[in-house]
Design a protein around this motif. Sequence first.
Motif, PDB file in Angstrom:
ATOM      1  N   THR A 437       0.859  -1.184   0.000  1.00  0.00           N
ATOM      2  CA  THR A 437       0.000   0.000   0.000  1.00  0.00           C
ATOM      3  C   THR A 437       0.894   1.232   0.000  1.00  0.00           C
ATOM      4  O   THR A 437       2.047   1.181   0.429  1.00  0.00           O
ATOM      5  N   SER A 438       0.356   2.315  -0.505  1.00  0.00           N
ATOM      6  CA  SER A 438       1.124   3.561  -0.569  1.00  0.00           C
ATOM      7  C   SER A 438       1.112   4.279   0.778  1.00  0.00           C
ATOM      8  O   SER A 438       1.725   5.321   0.935  1.00  0.00           O
ATOM      9  N   VAL A 439       0.369   3.730   1.731  1.00  0.00           N
ATOM     10  CA  VAL A 439       0.183   4.415   3.001  1.00  0.00           C
ATOM     11  C   VAL A 439       0.976   3.738   4.116  1.00  0.00           C
ATOM     12  O   VAL A 439       0.885   2.530   4.312  1.00  0.00           O
ATOM     13  N   ASP A 440       1.724   4.546   4.822  1.00  0.00           N
ATOM     14  CA  ASP A 440       2.595   4.040   5.867  1.00  0.00           C
ATOM     15  C   ASP A 440       1.905   4.139   7.235  1.00  0.00           C
ATOM     16  O   ASP A 440       1.257   5.156   7.529  1.00  0.00           O
ATOM     17  N   ASN A 441       2.028   3.106   8.041  1.00  0.00           N
ATOM     18  CA  ASN A 441       1.577   3.123   9.435  1.00  0.00           C
ATOM     19  C   ASN A 441       0.060   3.111   9.623  1.00  0.00           C
ATOM     20  O   ASN A 441      -0.435   3.555  10.637  1.00  0.00           O
ATOM     21  N   LEU A 442      -0.677   2.617   8.644  1.00  0.00           N
ATOM     22  CA  LEU A 442      -2.120   2.487   8.850  1.00  0.00           C
ATOM     23  C   LEU A 442      -2.532   1.023   8.715  1.00  0.00           C
ATOM     24  O   LEU A 442      -3.485   0.574   9.330  1.00  0.00           O
TER      25      LEU A 442
ATOM     26  N   ASN B 225      -3.673   5.111  -4.258  1.00  0.00           N
ATOM     27  CA  ASN B 225      -2.256   4.851  -4.441  1.00  0.00           C
ATOM     28  C   ASN B 225      -1.393   6.106  -4.309  1.00  0.00           C
ATOM     29  O   ASN B 225      -0.433   6.308  -5.036  1.00  0.00           O
ATOM     30  N   GLU B 226      -1.766   6.960  -3.371  1.00  0.00           N
ATOM     31  CA  GLU B 226      -0.990   8.167  -3.085  1.00  0.00           C
ATOM     32  C   GLU B 226      -0.205   7.934  -1.799  1.00  0.00           C
ATOM     33  O   GLU B 226      -0.692   7.293  -0.870  1.00  0.00           O
ATOM     34  N   ASN B 227       0.992   8.493  -1.746  1.00  0.00           N
ATOM     35  CA  ASN B 227       1.837   8.261  -0.580  1.00  0.00           C
ATOM     36  C   ASN B 227       1.518   9.188   0.577  1.00  0.00           C
ATOM     37  O   ASN B 227       1.338  10.380   0.389  1.00  0.00           O
ATOM     38  N   ILE B 228       1.475   8.602   1.759  1.00  0.00           N
ATOM     39  CA  ILE B 228       1.335   9.404   2.972  1.00  0.00           C
ATOM     40  C   ILE B 228       1.688   8.514   4.152  1.00  0.00           C
ATOM     41  O   ILE B 228       1.559   7.297   4.078  1.00  0.00           O
ATOM     42  N   LYS B 229       2.149   9.131   5.233  1.00  0.00           N
ATOM     43  CA  LYS B 229       2.292   8.386   6.482  1.00  0.00           C
ATOM     44  C   LYS B 229       1.224   8.890   7.442  1.00  0.00           C
ATOM     45  O   LYS B 229       0.989  10.090   7.540  1.00  0.00           O
ATOM     46  N   ILE B 230       0.577   7.966   8.123  1.00  0.00           N
ATOM     47  CA  ILE B 230      -0.511   8.324   9.023  1.00  0.00           C
ATOM     48  C   ILE B 230      -0.011   8.229  10.461  1.00  0.00           C
ATOM     49  O   ILE B 230       0.554   7.198  10.865  1.00  0.00           O
TER      50      ILE B 230
END
Lengths: 492, 255
Positions: A437-442, B225-230
Amino acid sequence: MTISTSDKPFLTRVKESENDHFMQQSVAKAQDAQWDKRTAAREELGNWEQWRDLGEQIRQHVIKYLPDYLEQFSDNVEKKGGHVFFAQTDEQAVNYIKKIAKEKKAHRIVKSKSMVTTEINLDKALLSLPETSLMETDLAEFILQEDNWDEPTHIVFPTLHKNRDQIQKVFNKLGYSGSNDPEEMAKFARKYLREYFMQADLGITGCNFAIADNGMINLVTNEGNADLTMAIPKTQIVVMGMERIVPSLKEAEVLDNMLSRSAVGQKLTSYCSFSGPQVSGESDGPTDFHVVILDNGRSNALGTDFEPVLQCIRCGACLNVCPIYRHIGGHGYGSIYPGPIGAVLSPVLDGYEKFGDLPFASSLCAACTETCPVRIPLHQLLIKHRKVMMDKLKMDHSFNNVLMKGAGVATSSPILFKIALEGAHMGSAPLSKSKETSVDNLFNYGHIEKAPSLASGWTDVRDLARPPKHSDDFRSWYKKHKKEQQEGASHD
Amino acid sequence: MKVAIFSTCVVDLLFPNVGQAMVEVLERLGCETSLPTNQVCCGQPTYNSGYHKESNKVFYNEIDALLSTDADYIVGPAGSCVAMLRQYPHILKDNPDYSKKAQELADKSYEFSQFVYNILGVVDAGAQLNAVATYHRSCHMTRLLGEKTAPFALLDNVKDLKMVPLPHLENCCGFGGTFSVKEPEISKQMVDEKVDSIISTGAQVLISADASCLMNIGGRFSRRNENIKIMHIAEVLNHNVDASRIRYKNQPTTV
Ligand code: SF4
């Protein structure tokens, strides 16, 4: 009852709005501009929250003693030689107005902006009279009329969904050959309308506030057309919702101030007139003055949880802050009263059968409640509507009733919840993706792209985090953590 | 100071990292924590959907569970759920058995950042995070709980963290509890606008004090498909902490 603007199902309207990029952009632009103007106008006034308290008190007080104030107002109108007609339904109101028009042999009717007359579909009824012309004189309403009676999409800015090119086209049909410059077009409209004013024999207006202790009508407009509508024709009919009343000029002044700042972000709209029948010695104003006071479903709210909706002063601020309105626009609601106030009011006036979808079309973000100048708890009233539909009427609202009731049981039971915690990770295994996934830490334990049943609405739009193994969940961590703390302490 | 952790069902089910960070921060700041085991959920999913009869049992369970310890405060990692606890006295005002308990619960319940900033009086939690981040303000935390200051004040003092303002901060992300599953067509448009706003800031990290909003926005980032850290604000305040930097309100900074 004609507050309905569409026969299409709610979802169809939502999808249509989604494809109407122009409308969405223009609503967003207007909302953003109004946000700044409104905030500035309220700040300039100072102590806005106290003003809101005052506004709420005035409106609550009036609604509480509504029959008394209506009687006082009506006595005062009659004392001055005017006539008051109480209409229970739209039909009664329309018939009365038609009767007056016939009696007065009125053929040239001018109107100023009024949502109540839209509510009772007055224009079309009057146009069915022989040899009668009718002209909406508020610029926006004029545009709607000339555009084949298009439906309004905002209670203060009825043509919010139209751009200047579209308006130019409408005007071209009337012989306009100028540019799409708003000023130039407004000038054309004014000139066009003036002729109608001069020959008008019946004027119809709405009413912002009716003043109980002197029988006057308070109109707030920013074009001045309402004043002409009231001054020129010899017969005058005011149509008002029965809740639109204030005790005296003092309260009207407070509410006018709040209304114009909330509605258009201005200090005071340019014209603020108090009128009544012509009294001897005055040279203009009507000689024949009628006030039609309309119930049309409003009394459904009296004495119920929904009574606060009658406090509304139709400023439109709740529409201007609403993220749902921002995307689905006025047509999406399918009611002439859109936005948060519309989602609360439409089912009160015309039932859940037609407008039951509206209270569910809200994320309950409470932006409306926060901005309402008279402190109507709009988002709470939306929940109350949901309650009536689910708890009392047992309506099917595309919730899976069994599942939702099950959710109620599960979330009230520590044991069931424990079982859910223990089984969630395994249970979700068949659905989970190990895809990147493109999302980190979720999605530390994987994610789900297609979930069944209730959750499918979620995964139609976004990925869902997969629950951790029970041994990795928060409660297990906490137990270990506490144990370590205790062991640590006993070592000291 | 004794603090009972109001874990919330979302954190219990999905985000142990959030609960863990919150507990570690609170304990570092001197709180003695406990986790009432019978708690389940604040009741918003059923209550806000109109199932009020079913919701009462959820409220009773949550009240009894959260009041079962001798804690001075009850602290949770979600502005929205805490705002719900604060509404209990209003909802249960005519309930002879629970109106008083509901008031007691509401009086001692706080959202995590609100508690750290307003009750503990901390302005700098000693954290460090080398990132450009933006903050999503949840509607319920801001408007129902009325907390507009605490998270911003605390994030301002995280070392090396550059906060960029989020345009249209005031607009809802489209979560809205069951709204997100019942009205996906509208919810999608709302969350898309939110994702676009966040991307426009150039932030690498999205922070919020509500795990549910993060789950919604982050879920949409992933689908697009976009990058981000949550990161939940508790995770930020628990990042690379140098306890010697912890600073309280009204305490002079050492030069
Ligand atoms: S509900 Fe409140 S904000 Fe909305 S139009 Fe009425 S007075 Fe204005």
